[in-house]
Design a protein around this motif. Structure first.
Motif, short mmCIF file in Angstrom:
data_model
loop_
_atom_site.label_atom_id
_atom_site.label_comp_id
_atom_site.label_asym_id
_atom_site.label_seq_id
_atom_site.Cartn_x
_atom_site.Cartn_y
_atom_site.Cartn_z
N ARG A 198 -6.53 6.81 -3.49
CA ARG A 198 -6.53 6.52 -2.03
C ARG A 198 -4.88 6.63 -1.56
N SER A 199 -4.74 6.84 -0.10
CA SER A 199 -3.78 6.90 0.49
C SER A 199 -3.37 5.89 1.83
N GLN A 200 -2.24 5.23 1.81
CA GLN A 200 -2.20 4.47 2.91
C GLN A 200 -0.94 5.18 3.60
N THR A 233 0.89 3.89 -2.84
CA THR A 233 0.41 5.50 -2.54
C THR A 233 1.51 6.50 -3.11
N ARG A 271 0.75 -1.08 0.08
CA ARG A 271 -0.13 0.06 -0.11
C ARG A 271 0.93 1.05 -0.14
N ARG A 272 1.81 1.21 0.54
CA ARG A 272 2.73 2.40 0.94
C ARG A 272 3.43 2.51 -0.49
N HIS A 327 -6.48 1.81 -5.66
CA HIS A 327 -6.75 3.04 -5.86
C HIS A 327 -8.34 3.09 -6.56
#
Length: 288
Positions: free
Chosen positions: A109-111, A58, A54-55, A94
């Motif tokens: 979307r953001s982690q 992101t 996820r990072r 996303h």
């Protein structure tokens, strides 16, 4: 311990454009890879591998929108062997492909970056003891089930229901040491501890008695166990206990988790609304 976990998280941020292994992060945190994975998933609420994915996606998303690199360059930079592989992973997080995101300036979307801190609450006291046990056996009936984090595990419920009263009584009669009586034992979990991965579940007892031919057995080597006890609403109090062990107890005590089965002894009240539980976790002293 939490300070060292945060050092490992800072290392992740500095190296999002290359593979970062759990062994590497465990060395920074000055603990074992096994314990690092356990601590991270318990504190973060997701496996380490999922957080890393996820990072990266992101940060990759920000680069897609910036438009300074080609989509293929971004895919390669963040560890994907092809633009197609990156696009699939990108869409999974996303909800939109990288090409479309760049063309339309879509919201992504953001982690957030993970950081850990210890919140000390003086209103409760955790009851625990350290027990050294010789080699023993877990004896009962075994089934392979998916890992479920919240609520009852339907596969376990169905399995136990199908055992029958006579079989459970016969298993219970083999109990000859603590934790006494019928226990729930989880073993051979996937290292990622991702929900849905499988584990061995034993409806069993802890014993040194001979193993009947029709029952399953797991031999557990001698070692040290941390035993946590609580009483309260079921299963809410038990779920809180699991969280507190990793968020409060491990960071505050000179122990770390080690490979081995996790044993739970639960004794509910007749109406099933409350229960007294003992959670047995294999531990070892943290090297000085």
């Amino acid at each position: 311990m939490l300070e060292r976990l945060n050092d490992a998280m800072a290392h992740v941020e500095r190296h999002l454009d290359r593979p970062v292994g759990a062994d590497e992060l465990a060395r920074i945190a000055l603990t074992s890879e096994y314990h690092f994975r356990r601590m991270f998933s318990a504190l973060a609420g997701m496996p380490l591998s999922e957080y890393l994915r996820r990072r990266r996606l992101t940060v990759a998303g920000a680069e897609v929108l910036a438009g300074e690199r080609t989509l293929l360059d971004i895919a390669v930079r963040y560890g994907y062997g092809s633009g197609e592989a990156c696009a699939r992973a990108f869409r999974a997080l996303h909800g939109v492909g990288p090409g479309e995101a760049r063309r339309t300036g879509a919201a992504l979307r953001s982690q957030p970056r993970m950081a850990f801190r210890l919140v000390v609450e003086g209103s409760t006291t955790m009851q625990y003891r350290i027990v050294a046990k010789d080699e023993f056996r877990v004896v009962g009936k075994k089934v392979r089930v998916p890992l479920v984090y919240e609520g009852a595990n339907p596969a376990v419920v169905e399995f136990v229901r199908g055992l029958g009263t006579a079989t459970v009584r016969r298993i219970q009669e083999l109990s000859d040491q603590e934790p006494e009586g019928i226990v729930a034992v989880c073993d051979d979990l996937d290292p990622s501890r991702t929900e849905g991965t499988e584990l061995d579940y034993y409806h069993a007892v802890v014993t040194d008695a001979p193993v009947p031919a029709d029952l399953d057995a797991l031999t557990v080597p001698a070692g040290t166990w941390a035993v946590f006890a609580n009483t309260g609403p079921y299963p809410q109090a038990l779920q809180t206990l699991w969280a507190d062990v990793f968020a409060q107890w491990f960071p505050s005590n000179p122990y770390r988790s080690r490979p081995g089965p996790e044993i739970l002894r639960t004794r509910p009240t007749p109406d099933g609304t409350t229960a007294t539980s003992e959670l047995w976790l294999p531990v070892e002293r943290t090297p000085v």
